[in-house]
Scaffold this active site. Structure first.
Site, PDB file in Angstrom:
ATOM      1  N   GLU A  90      20.093 -21.705   6.142  1.00  0.00           N
ATOM      2  CA  GLU A  90      20.662 -22.562   5.091  1.00  0.00           C
ATOM      3  C   GLU A  90      21.169 -21.747   3.903  1.00  0.00           C
ATOM      4  O   GLU A  90      20.910 -22.071   2.751  1.00  0.00           O
ATOM      5  CB  GLU A  90      19.625 -23.599   4.633  1.00  0.00           C
ATOM      6  CG  GLU A  90      19.222 -24.547   5.750  1.00  0.00           C
ATOM      7  CD  GLU A  90      18.308 -25.685   5.310  1.00  0.00           C
ATOM      8  OE1 GLU A  90      17.524 -25.494   4.372  1.00  0.00           O
ATOM      9  OE2 GLU A  90      18.408 -26.778   5.924  1.00  0.00           O
ATOM     10  N   ASP A 109      13.746 -30.851  12.237  1.00  0.00           N
ATOM     11  CA  ASP A 109      13.339 -30.747  10.832  1.00  0.00           C
ATOM     12  C   ASP A 109      12.417 -31.878  10.366  1.00  0.00           C
ATOM     13  O   ASP A 109      12.884 -32.791   9.689  1.00  0.00           O
ATOM     14  CB  ASP A 109      14.588 -30.713   9.947  1.00  0.00           C
ATOM     15  CG  ASP A 109      14.253 -30.296   8.530  1.00  0.00           C
ATOM     16  OD1 ASP A 109      13.120 -29.882   8.303  1.00  0.00           O
ATOM     17  OD2 ASP A 109      15.147 -30.371   7.668  1.00  0.00           O
ATOM     18  N   GLU A 134       9.298 -35.883   2.817  1.00  0.00           N
ATOM     19  CA  GLU A 134      10.755 -35.790   2.682  1.00  0.00           C
ATOM     20  C   GLU A 134      11.470 -36.813   3.555  1.00  0.00           C
ATOM     21  O   GLU A 134      12.401 -37.467   3.111  1.00  0.00           O
ATOM     22  CB  GLU A 134      11.212 -34.374   3.052  1.00  0.00           C
ATOM     23  CG  GLU A 134      12.724 -34.236   3.100  1.00  0.00           C
ATOM     24  CD  GLU A 134      13.204 -32.839   3.480  1.00  0.00           C
ATOM     25  OE1 GLU A 134      12.378 -31.942   3.685  1.00  0.00           O
ATOM     26  OE2 GLU A 134      14.438 -32.654   3.557  1.00  0.00           O
TER      27      GLU A 134
HETATM   28  O1  GCW Z   1      14.496 -29.931   5.655  1.00  0.00           O
HETATM   29  C1  GCW Z   1      15.086 -28.970   4.931  1.00  0.00           C
HETATM   30  C2  GCW Z   1      14.976 -29.457   3.533  1.00  0.00           C
HETATM   31  C3  GCW Z   1      15.222 -28.361   2.539  1.00  0.00           C
HETATM   32  C4  GCW Z   1      14.246 -27.230   2.866  1.00  0.00           C
HETATM   33  C5  GCW Z   1      14.491 -26.762   4.285  1.00  0.00           C
HETATM   34  C6  GCW Z   1      13.524 -25.676   4.714  1.00  0.00           C
HETATM   35  C7  GCW Z   1      13.202 -25.736   1.339  1.00  0.00           C
HETATM   36  O2  GCW Z   1      15.868 -30.509   3.346  1.00  0.00           O
HETATM   37  O3  GCW Z   1      15.014 -28.872   1.258  1.00  0.00           O
HETATM   38  O4  GCW Z   1      14.366 -26.175   1.966  1.00  0.00           O
HETATM   39  O5  GCW Z   1      14.321 -27.827   5.158  1.00  0.00           O
HETATM   40  O6  GCW Z   1      12.505 -26.026   5.272  1.00  0.00           O
HETATM   41  O7  GCW Z   1      13.784 -24.518   4.469  1.00  0.00           O
END
Ligand code: GCW
Length: 679
Positions: free
Chosen positions: A266, A339, A367
């Site tokens: 990311e 995720d 989340e």
């Molecule tokens: O699910 C995603 C989240 C991000 C997070 C990322 C990760 C910390 O939306 O906010 O970043 O995973 O786990 O690195």
């Protein structure tokens, strides 16, 4: 006539003083008598052990309890032995854990058994996604308890210290022994001396509770704050920079735990930016930690915008390096391949990496499970995950066993949970979200516990100021536990049943948005990428003729998942793109089954409301009304989830919503424009 009014006022004032804000968590002191403690040694940790016993003793008045530290081969790490007259352990932390267990047993009305209790994992770690400015990524309970913005952000106040100590105590009471103090999307500032001084201050408070501090670091720190021209992990200056930095840290914090790293994920920098591999990057850092006994937790959460299937990437990128990591590297893998969704199959990396230490990363902060608004008890999800069969070494190769050292000889074993803790008075935003923090710790200690056992304990400890009578048991404990145990399945039902995943609107990951796909946003961040609805059907084809993700699993799972007839229905649309009239096990067509799940989910939350309203006489007014209000919102939002998803998918299925299911009350157009968080 005046006196009664006066005393009523006093009583009211006293009640007000004790307004129940939930801050005491599951640690409600209730010493009912005195206890004599015998212990040959003294130390800060043992002083805490004594204090806890004196503070919360509920056994026989005047009883004697002996705390003994001595070598016992049957005990592993910080494990402990409960005997008829006391607690025995190899370490001081072991004594402390034994004390907490003893008190927990007393408080939950159990007889103290003669048992050994060994931790499933050597390291049981919280990951805080806290930023140095005090904000928290995916935090729903206020600002950070560790970091603060502003000119005096680094000043350490008495309040800070009190809070950190309460935090340490709560964690120690459930066996957590490590904490990563900052976000994996790490600011390079974390390694500056100002930040490190603060880390030292926190670590000093955590230490007697047996908790180590860890940090997340940015891979490009050598060039960002070290003045180097590169952060190439094979460059000698870079290697020396990290070595010196790690040495400095140990100068401040002699028991520092190690680093957690999100690299080449990311947009975060990593070794691949320099043509190097994950192994090059992780090993370089691990070497810097070797002299000090620290570890590197290297995350496997990687995926690129162009891959055919995001779910495949971590496995594809990491499997080639199995066996190439130093023994103080642990690969930290999220429970599912995508995720932290409401439901995912386990990540195929568990068990597949046989020559590398692998640890699970769970997400305690909600989340994708309703933030701190929805009552969702996550232990059933983690239990499902830990007990998932990988078949890697034949039957019985559960995910739990692939990570706890019982199947593979891992040098280090660990488990991490992304914390849901903030400055809110009740720590977690929702009173019931405390149960998720609690459950993570208890499962990290014993990965065989059931979510039912944990819920039972937590409810008794958390609401123990209410008398534990049969009446309370029947009319509070039993029904509320039932809410907790069914809450995760309810959330799956009204959000993403039958293998649906990642169909959220926008980046807040709260409300529904199966339509959400703004121009310019990465495809794998948009729901249509995941649900693939069309007039033929719905679901992501990950079979051998699709993305072939099924082949990352060990047989018989590959075959089981590959065939829609044998694929567990809970994962059906995760692995298959199926026609709307595909016949389900119930005999219903797929479309009808989808509708049924959404309808059921909403009904379940409505039922939670009724059950909760009935428990009013058994609970303090503050927590009662706080939870009641959150349940109302959860109901409204479950309704929105149901309506939005059914009306959206109906455009493709072109079939009626079965008439035994409640009609939508919203219009799709309105929902597509709204931000559910405001409704
Ligand atoms: O699910 C995603 C989240 C991000 C997070 C990322 C990760 C910390 O939306 O906010 O970043 O995973 O786990 O690195």
């Amino acid at each position: 006539m005046k006196a009664p009014v006066y005393s009523i006022m006093l009583i009211l004032a006293a009640i007000n003083l004790h307004a129940e804000d939930g801050h005491s968590l599951w640690l409600r002191s209730k010493s009912t008598g005195s206890v004599n403690i015998m212990c040959a040694k003294s130390s800060p940790a043992l002083a805490i052990a004594r204090q806890e016993l004196e503070h919360s003793w509920q056994g026989k008045d005047g009883a004697t309890i002996v705390l003994t530290i001595k070598k016992d081969k049957a005990l592993k790490g910080d494990g402990f032995r409960l005997t008829t007259n006391g607690i025995q352990a190899n370490t001081e932390s072991g004594i402390l854990y034994g004390v907490y267990e003893w008190l927990r047993l007393q408080q939950t009305g159990q007889v103290i058994p003669e048992v050994i209790s060994n931790p499933s994992y050597e390291r049981r770690i919280l990951n805080h996604w806290d930023n140095p400015d005090g904000s928290i990524e995916r935090g729903y309970a206020g600002l950070s308890i560790f970091w603060r913005e502003g000119e005096n952000g680094f000043a350490i106040t008495e309040n800070d210290k009190v809070l950190w100590q309460e935090y340490a105590r709560a964690n120690a009471s459930i066996g957590i022994n490590g904490t990563v103090l900052n976000n994996v999307n790490a600011s390079p500032l974390i390694l500056t001396s100002e930040c490190l001084e603060r880390v030292k201050a926190v670590a000093d408070i955590l230490r007697p509770y047996g908790i180590k501090a860890y940090l997340s670091v940015k891979f490009s720190s050598p060039s960002l704050i070290g003045g180097l021209e590169t952060s190439d992990p094979l460059n000698p200056d870079v290697i020396n920079w990290w070595k010196a930095k790690v040495k400095d840290i140990y100068g401040l914090i002699p028991d520092f735990g190690g680093f957690l790293i999100k690299a080449n994920s990311e947009g975060q920098p990593g070794p691949q930016d320099f043509g190097r591999t994950h192994a090059d990057g992780a090993n370089m850092m691990a070497d810097a930690f070797k002299p000090f006994g620290g570890i590197v937790m290297w995350r496997a959460f990687v995926y690129s915008p162009n891959s055919e299937d995001r779910a495949c990437q971590a496995y594809d990128e990491f499997m080639p390096f199995d066996g190439q990591f130093r023994d103080n590297v642990i690969i930290q893998v999220k429970n599912g391949p995508v995720d932290f969704q409401p439901r995912e199959p386990f990540s195929p990396l568990f068990g597949a990496m046989k020559k590398t230490s692998v640890m699970a990363e769970l997400q305690i902060t909600q989340e994708y499970l309703g933030h701190s608004i929805h009552l969702v008890y996550l232990a059933p999800m983690w239990e499902e995950f830990l007990k998932s069969e990988t078949y890697q070494e034949g039957e019985g190769s559960t995910v739990a066993r692939t990570t706890d050292g019982s199947l593979f000889p891992q040098k280090h074993t660990a488990i991490a949970g992304v914390a849901n803790i903030g400055l809110d008075a009740n720590w977690c935003g929702h009173h019931f979200a405390q149960a998720n923090w609690y459950a993570f710790g208890r499962l990290a200690w014993d990965n065989q516990l059931t979510s039912e056992e944990i819920a039972d304990e937590w409810l008794k400890l958390t609401f123990s100021d209410v008398s534990v009578s049969k009446d309370w048991h029947d009319n509070f404990l039993t029904p509320v536990k039932q809410i907790m145990l069914s809450s995760r399945e309810a959330a799956v039902n009204y959000m993403m049943p039958l293998g649906f995943h990642h169909i959220f609107a926008a980046d807040h990951h709260y409300g529904p948005g199966p339509w959400w796909a703004p121009k310019g946003v990465r495809k794998d961040w948009t729901p249509p990428y995941y649900h693939r609805a069309d007039t033929f059907g719905v679901g992501f084809d990950r079979t051998k003729s699709g993305s072939n993700a099924v082949c990352q699993y060990h047989e018989p799972l590959t075959s089981l998942f590959n065939d829609p007839e044998t694929c567990p229905e809970i994962y059906l649309l995760w692995f298959h793109h199926l026609p709307w009239d595909y016949k389900m096990k119930s005999g219903r067509p797929l479309w009808d089954e989808i509708c049924k799940h959404y309808g059921t989910g909403l009904q379940q939350v409505r039922q939670f409301q009724i059950v909760w309203d009935k428990v009013e006489p058994y609970i303090d007014a503050d927590r009662f009304s706080a939870v009641q209000s959150k349940l109302r919102k959860q109901c409204r939002h479950a309704q929105i989830w149901k309506d939005a998803c059914l009306l959206y998918f109906q455009q493709f299925s072109r079939k009626p919503i079965p008439y035994d299911i409640e009609r939508p009350v919203y219009d799709l157009d309105d929902l597509m424009k709204a931000d559910m968080r405001t409704l």
